[in-house]
Write a protein that holds these residues in place. Structure first.
Motif, short mmCIF file in Angstrom:
data_model
loop_
_atom_site.label_atom_id
_atom_site.label_comp_id
_atom_site.label_asym_id
_atom_site.label_seq_id
_atom_site.Cartn_x
_atom_site.Cartn_y
_atom_site.Cartn_z
N UNK A 1 0.84 -1.20 0.00
CA UNK A 1 0.00 0.00 0.00
C UNK A 1 0.87 1.24 0.00
N UNK A 13 1.74 5.65 10.31
CA UNK A 13 0.47 5.24 9.71
C UNK A 13 -0.66 5.22 10.75
N UNK A 14 -1.79 5.76 10.36
CA UNK A 14 -2.97 5.74 11.22
C UNK A 14 -3.18 7.01 12.02
N UNK B 23 -5.06 0.46 7.01
CA UNK B 23 -3.84 0.76 7.79
C UNK B 23 -3.69 -0.18 8.97
N UNK B 26 -2.50 -3.52 7.36
CA UNK B 26 -1.22 -3.52 6.64
C UNK B 26 -0.03 -3.07 7.50
N UNK B 27 -0.25 -2.15 8.43
CA UNK B 27 0.87 -1.60 9.20
C UNK B 27 0.94 -2.11 10.63
N UNK B 28 -0.16 -2.64 11.13
CA UNK B 28 -0.15 -3.07 12.52
C UNK B 28 -0.34 -4.59 12.66
#
Lengths: 209, 209
Positions: A1, A13-14, B23, B26-28
């Motif tokens: 992504x 992110x977030x 997010x 994908x990131x956590x």
């Protein structure tokens, strides 16, 4: 992504700038009015009435779906107190009732919602561009005389965003629904293949008997 | 204004952890599943089923109105694939349909909504505590055998929050309305005083004549 590149911030992110009304007044607009630096310099000074709303995202330093600006307001008439809300291609028109913003029990500011209309009144055509205009309560304003000037008052803080229309909302929902249907189909296909596999290769231990 | 002290982060005012579904996956959650560090260590590992929902905010390191956890899931029955959703005082029950999460066109995970019920089924009493449970799509899971173990699968990521009930919403609205009424009253009073003042002291220049 890929991460959104329109935002210049280095937030993990977030994390997002999602301020409450109170935070916008107490930490950003009040500082701007007092010429004190904001906690983070993310809200540029832009005379938003010099632009049409769709030109504004490019003027912001930061923001995904909503953009913040400190804007001056000019008078509509030399001696009046009504702000001039006209832009190049249209005008902003208030909608709904103003909302008083409180910090604790203290009245600190007002939030006004406006809609952008293309054209000139009374023949303007309503768009989906929305503005939330925050101004300080009188007691928080730095009283300045602007005699002979068209400048109406101190800075206001504006949040600009484009509301999704119902067609876009329906489309979003349909895409989501289709994806869910595809996922279900794939799931069924996978479980069917597994069942077929088990029936053919290991009939005696078939789980689905 | 005092800043919320329940959040231990040092974010500037107005900044919040408001991640998108994508997010979170994908990131956590993906990082957690791969035992890789998350971009920010703000989501603690808590077996949320060992607690009732109102005990969870204290277990979070971060969050104002919603709290995030990485939680393991246990099996309900030794050989089954259904998760055990019972807690000390009640149980979590799925509501609505699961939502497939995509990153671009790729299916990466599922979001499930659950409601907490006090008591034991079928006599549980619905509460306003809500969970969004995110799990990875099968292709993103680290396949591990937990033979003989009650552990069902890898980590899931949970967002817990308490929905406002309609009475609270009405109350909020009423307070806001009262404040607006008070503001209007004060405004009228001020303009009345000004009018009186102008009439009494400067009748010949009275603006309101």
């Amino acid at each position: 992504m890929e991460r959104n590149t329109s935002s210049k911030s280095d937030l993990p992110p977030g994390f997002r700038f999602h301020p409450t009304d109170e935070e916008l007044i107490m930490f950003y607009l009040k500082n701007q009015a007092k010429s004190k630096p904001c906690p983070v310099s993310i809200i540029p000074e832009v005379d938003i009435y010099k632009f049409d709303p769709w030109q504004l995202p490019d003027k912001a330093e930061f923001g995904e779906n909503e953009w913040y600006f400190f804007s001056p307001r000019d008078r509509k008439y030399p001696n009046g107190v009504r702000p001039n809300r006209a832009t190049v291609s249209g005008y902003w028109k208030a909608t709904g009732t103003d909302k008083a913003i409180h910090s604790g029990s203290k009245y600190v500011g007002v939030k006004k919602a406006l809609v952008f209309y293309n054209g000139r009144p009374p023949k303007g055509v309503k768009t989906n561009w929305i503005m939330h205009e925050y101004r300080l309560s009188d007691s928080h304003k730095q009283i300045k005389k602007h005699s002979g000037s068209m400048r109406l008052d101190d800075w206001v803080l504006c949040r600009i965003y484009k509301k999704k229309n119902s067609a876009e909302k329906i489309l979003d929902h349909k895409v989501e629904e289709s994806n869910t249907q595809i996922d279900r189909g794939l799931k069924m296909l996978r479980s069917y293949s597994l069942e077929t596999y088990l029936t053919i290769t290991v009939p005696s231990q078939g789980i689905f008997k």
